[in-house]
Scaffold this active site. Structure first.
Site, PDB file in Angstrom:
ATOM      1  N   GLU A   1       0.829  -1.215   0.000  1.00 41.76           N
ATOM      2  CA  GLU A   1       0.000   0.000   0.000  1.00 41.76           C
ATOM      3  C   GLU A   1       0.864   1.267   0.000  1.00 41.76           C
ATOM      4  OE1 GLU A   1      -3.770   0.301   0.146  1.00 41.76           O
ATOM      5  OE2 GLU A   1      -2.795   2.060  -0.705  1.00 41.76           O
TER       6      GLU A   1
ATOM      7  N   LYS B   1       4.764   4.159  -9.993  1.00 41.01           N
ATOM      8  CA  LYS B   1       3.471   4.100  -9.302  1.00 41.01           C
ATOM      9  C   LYS B   1       2.326   3.885 -10.314  1.00 41.01           C
ATOM     10  CE  LYS B   1       5.354   7.166  -5.756  1.00 41.01           C
ATOM     11  NZ  LYS B   1       5.619   8.578  -5.427  1.00 41.01           N
TER      12      LYS B   1
ATOM     13  N   GLY C   1       6.428  11.057   3.398  1.00 44.34           N
ATOM     14  CA  GLY C   1       6.602  11.513   4.779  1.00 44.34           C
ATOM     15  C   GLY C   1       6.532  10.355   5.746  1.00 44.34           C
TER      16      GLY C   1
HETATM   17  N1  HSE Z   1       9.819  11.057  -3.962  1.00 47.15           N
HETATM   18  C1  HSE Z   1       8.424  10.796  -3.911  1.00 47.15           C
HETATM   19  C2  HSE Z   1       7.648  12.080  -4.077  1.00 47.15           C
HETATM   20  C3  HSE Z   1       7.963  10.156  -2.643  1.00 47.15           C
HETATM   21  O1  HSE Z   1       8.223  13.160  -4.223  1.00 47.15           O
HETATM   22  O2  HSE Z   1       6.434  12.015  -4.086  1.00 47.15           O
HETATM   23  C4  HSE Z   1       8.224   8.705  -2.589  1.00 47.15           C
HETATM   24  O3  HSE Z   1       7.682   8.031  -3.673  1.00 47.15           O
END
Ligand code: HSE
Length: 444
Positions: free
Chosen positions: A129, A205, A302
């Site tokens: 997830e 993603k 985060g």
């Molecule tokens: N580096 C990614 C971002 C977060 O800036 O959203 C981790 O996938």
């Protein structure tokens, strides 16, 4: 029941968040999971820092393989990242009969087929997830909440770093390079921000969402990937004048002949909710045939937001540990025997077959007949124009300038046809600079 025993591989930002949220909310999490979830071991190269985070609550080791070799550990949480050692450790953990939770989108987007197959053969779960949009439960939404739907498309702001940069460029009228330095100084962008700004992180993603949405194998190598490094402040301003914002979108869409899978800057109508997602926030829009359009918004990165997703996976595993996994939710939403059956799944379409609309910025000599020539080429290619904006030459090139920018918005067209038309337009002697082409998504 004995708490499920967890080993963390890596206790950086997300690992520390996972540790503290599990401690803080342990009672509620135990009531939800039906048993406790205990981080029993932590492996990190920096053992001193790891000990500062976990104190006496967990055993700290320097070698991740000590965790994998420990028969008391039920679940390995991989928070190392990358395709290298992380891949070896995940496969070793699976081979040792451990369930795996990972936030590693790069690993799954590239090696997911091998990893999910190994997990199925061993009867363990690989949960992820946290790999897509951090704290937003988009995997659960796509895989379970929307399971009734024939999903039509998914479009998301799934990289916070680039969204922060684009927001700053728009708000402050700055160019990309200036804002990138600011983002690095603020700690948003990595020292090597390549994966973020070149669109690779978003494409990892999008690849995972595409597989889940459409029942196809993960195919990162077929994704079209374009980042934000070539965007200029001028395009952001022109887009704004036309009622659009520019966002880096990860898009996957069901088309007649296959699946579109692409990451690139996109003009989005300013009135859409997703166009108003600012700073480092993430948002994903999913359109299903039954539900219509749904929107998921939140922190995409985060410490505790990502820990929230990691722990949700741990709760799922705690509930299922020891059960027959044949009845659990398949990792890619569709039963594995329906994925990748040669010739059966929809192909990922080459970019030339993608159908979308366009924003074009063409630097031209400010002479009679130039616009007519360009629109003639577009018409011959069957490309219909939606809007044209021409700047005053003085505004573009300064007092007495003989150059100007033509901004053209088109209706939907095949990318292959647009490529040909743009090559012809580029070759005109009155076109004075490389043409800027940004795709436009109405998302309606
Ligand atoms: N580096 C990614 C971002 C977060 O800036 O959203 C981790 O996938």
């Amino acid at each position: 029941m004995k708490p499920i025993q967890v080993g963390l591989l890596g206790i950086g930002t997300v690992g520390s968040g996972t540790f503290s949220v599990l401690q803080r909310n342990q009672e509620e999490i135990r009531r939800r999971a039906g048993r406790g979830i205990e981080i029993a071991m932590v492996a990190d190269l920096d053992m001193t820092r790891a000990k500062q985070v976990v104190g006496d609550a967990a055993k700290v080791v320097g070698d991740a393989r000590e965790i994998i070799a420990n028969p008391d550990i039920d679940v390995v949480v991989e928070l190392i990242g990358g395709y290298g050692i992380a891949k070896a450790l995940v496969l070793e953990a699976i081979a040792a009969g451990k369930h795996v939770v990972t936030a590693n989108k790069a690993l799954l987007a590239v090696h997911g087929t091998e990893i999910f197959k190994a997990a199925a053969e061993k009867g363990v779960i690989v949960a992820y997830e946290a790999a897509v949009a951090g704290g937003i439960p988009i995997i659960k939404a796509l895989r379970e909440g929307l399971t009734a739907n024939s999903i039509q498309w998914v479009a998301g702001i799934i990289n916070g770093t680039t969204n922060f940069i684009l927001s700053e460029m728009r708000d402050k009228g700055l160019d990309f390079d200036v804002v990138l330095k600011e983002a690095q100084a603020l700690g948003y962008a990595e020292a090597d921000p390549t994966f973020d700004i070149e669109g690779v992180d978003a494409a990892h993603k999008a690849t995972l969402m595409s597989a889940i949405a459409f029942g196809i194998p993960v195919q990162f190598d077929k994704a079209y990937v374009e980042g934000i490094t070539k965007l200029s402040g001028a395009d952001i301003r022109y887009a704004e004048q036309l009622g659009y914002r520019i966002k880096l979108l990860g898009i996957t869409k069901r088309a007649d002949k296959g699946i579109e899978l692409r990451v690139h800057p996109s003009l989005v109508p300013a009135k859409r909710l997703i166009a108003n997602v600012e700073g480092a926030m993430n948002a994903v829009v999913v359109h299903g045939d039954a539900v219509g359009t749904t929107l998921y918004y939140g922190k995409g990165a985060g410490s505790e937001p990502t820990a929230s997703a990691v722990i949700a996976d741990l709760v799922d595993i705690a509930r299922l540990h020891g059960a027959d996994l044949a009845h659990s939710v398949p990792p890619l939403a569709f039963q594995s025997n329906t994925l990748g059956a040669a010739g059966k799944e929809l192909p990922v379409l080459p970019m030339a077959e993608v159908v979308t609309s366009y924003y074009l910025r063409i630097r031209v000599a400010d002479e009679a007949g130039v616009l007519a020539k360009i629109t003639g080429i577009l018409a011959n290619a069957g490309i219909s124009i939606d809007a044209v904006l021409q700047r005053e030459a003085d505004e573009v090139g300064g007092e007495g300038s003989t150059q100007t920018d033509l901004i053209i918005l088109t209706h939907d067209t095949r990318e292959g046809d647009m490529d040909q038309a743009l090559a012809e337009i580029q070759a005109l002697p009155t076109v004075l600079a490389p043409i800027t082409r940004i795709r436009k998504e109405e998302l309606n």
